[in-house]
Design a protein around this motif. Structure first.
Motif, PDB file in Angstrom:
ATOM      1  N   TYR A   5       1.206  -0.620   0.070  1.00 56.09           N
ATOM      2  CA  TYR A   5      -0.375   0.185   0.202  1.00 56.09           C
ATOM      3  C   TYR A   5       0.144   1.331   0.009  1.00 56.09           C
ATOM      4  CZ  TYR A   5      -3.239   3.820   1.753  1.00 56.09           C
ATOM      5  OH  TYR A   5      -3.407   5.144   1.752  1.00 56.09           O
ATOM      6  N   TYR A  56      -1.617  -1.009  -4.469  1.00 57.94           N
ATOM      7  CA  TYR A  56      -2.705  -0.317  -3.752  1.00 57.94           C
ATOM      8  C   TYR A  56      -2.465   1.455  -3.352  1.00 57.94           C
ATOM      9  CZ  TYR A  56      -7.174   1.384  -2.416  1.00 57.94           C
ATOM     10  OH  TYR A  56      -8.553   1.658  -2.698  1.00 57.94           O
ATOM     11  N   THR A  89      -4.112  -1.053  -8.527  1.00 61.38           N
ATOM     12  CA  THR A  89      -5.370  -0.102  -7.889  1.00 61.38           C
ATOM     13  C   THR A  89      -4.327   1.198  -7.937  1.00 61.38           C
ATOM     14  OG1 THR A  89      -6.828  -1.691  -6.773  1.00 61.38           O
ATOM     15  CG2 THR A  89      -7.237   0.772  -6.812  1.00 61.38           C
ATOM     16  N   HIS A 246      -7.085  -6.594  -3.213  1.00 56.51           N
ATOM     17  CA  HIS A 246      -5.604  -5.942  -2.127  1.00 56.51           C
ATOM     18  C   HIS A 246      -6.934  -5.865  -0.954  1.00 56.51           C
ATOM     19  CE1 HIS A 246      -2.679  -4.034  -0.528  1.00 56.51           C
ATOM     20  NE2 HIS A 246      -3.745  -2.687  -0.159  1.00 56.51           N
TER      21      HIS A 246
END
Length: 373
Positions: A5, A56, A89, A246
């Motif tokens: 992330y 992400y 993403t 995710h």
């Protein structure tokens, strides 16, 4: 498998409800991107030999980054970790969906857009201090589909105070017309250090009452059900094969590395977090020091966390697994509590697998807390 992330702590302007870490001062953006790459290098061993399957970009507003900045971060991940990406993403605001941005993101390997729509109502967007317009929200997915994107998620907020539910009914209708395949929806909350929090203190704002908010949550459940969306997590609805991989891994306890100011990480046994300060984060990494604090989890913490996150999902919690890992027979330990919850119709059982019914999901946190050890 594991995920990464990336927290991008910048926004054009402050939404009145937002308590996430961000800054509207964009001057340090280049430094931030460079130090995010530095943190990735310094923490290359955090996940051991795990292969990165999801990436992400969240925030903040990662769609504010120039494509070349995003490219440098993705390149750093590819050169530092073992990668087999299944989902990449980026969170984006509708006003950032220019043709050039969309084309660049597609070329960089993003296959999923998470769009911060929040509402399709112009007055509500103005009240929230969102940077985009209702028209930009309505055309966002069409623009992205024209470039070649196929996977989307829309963020919506329910609980905006009103005399009736017409605004929320229209938001749900507009979202489903666009058929994104995935919708995340959260109740409007008032955090102390936000504009809404200040307005509430001074009497300029009053939250909707609990019954009103619960009714809108039930409307959300009904609309998603009719639209063919599965409530696979309390706030997340997806069509089959369109769940967010995710985020699903968060709830299933899959390890992930969080990079950037305020980002959290989990290595499978310990949690940790970076400081909620851009300056502290930058200064620490410039000195070659990882700005990371470890949070030790006791066996009870780990179990309670599993109960809390598991009950938010359609997969629920496995009581056999709990007994195997923690030597606790939860069904026996909490027999009276479980019996009362069963009588209320809040629980669903499949062998020794426990999940929540539609009505139980309204009380997910309370039910989980009652089962904590």
């Amino acid at each position: 498998m594991a995920g990464i992330y990336i927290h991008i702590p910048f926004c054009k302007q402050a939404c009145h409800y937002c308590d996430f870490h961000f800054s509207t001062n964009l001057k340090s953006m280049e430094d931030m991107v460079e130090m995010i790459q530095q943190e990735l290098i310094l923490r290359k061993n955090y996940l051991g030999t795990e292969t990165i399957e999801t990436v992400y970009f969240g925030g903040g507003t990662p769609s504010l980054l120039k494509p070349e900045m995003i490219h440098s971060i993705l390149d750093q991940i590819q050169s530092t970790f073992s990668n087999q990406w299944k989902e990449v993403t980026i969170e984006a605001n509708p006003d950032d969906l220019t043709d050039s941005n969309l084309k660049a993101w597609k070329e960089l390997g993003f296959d999923r857009l998470s769009l911060g729509v929040q509402s399709f109502n112009a007055e509500v967007l103005k009240f929230y201090n969102r940077a985009h317009t209702s028209e930009e929200s309505k055309i966002a997915i069409d623009k992205a589909r024209a470039i070649g994107f196929e996977k989307f998620s829309l963020d919506l907020i329910y609980g905006y105070p009103s005399d009736n539910h017409k605004i929320w009914e229209n938001d749900l209708k507009e979202a489903l017309i666009r058929d994104p395949g995935h919708i995340s929806s959260y109740g409007l909350t008032v955090e102390p250090k936000t504009a809404l929090g200040n307005w509430e203190k001074t009497g300029k704002f009053t939250q909707a009452n609990e019954e009103f908010v619960s009714q809108q949550f039930e409307m959300l459940q009904e609309a998603m059900d009719q639209g063919g969306y599965i409530q696979y997590e309390i706030s997340n609805f997806g069509k089959p094969d369109n769940f967010a991989l995710h985020n699903t891994n968060y709830w299933k306890g899959i390890p992930y590395l969080g990079v950037g100011p305020s980002a959290h990480s989990f290595d499978g046994k310990h949690r940790g977090f970076n400081p909620r300060s851009n300056s502290k984060y930058l200064n620490s990494l410039k000195a070659g020091v990882i700005p990371f604090e470890i949070e030790e989890l006791s066996p009870e913490d780990s179990l309670n966390e599993y109960i809390l996150t598991g009950l938010r999902t359609i997969w629920g919690i496995d009581l056999d697994l709990i007994e195997e890992r923690h030597q606790i027979n939860l069904r026996a330990e909490k027999s009276s509590v479980l019996e009362k919850m069963n009588d209320q119709g809040w629980l669903l059982w499949k062998d020794n697998q426990l999940s929540l019914s539609k009505s139980g999901k309204l009380l997910a946190d309370c039910i989980a807390a009652a089962l904590f050890i």
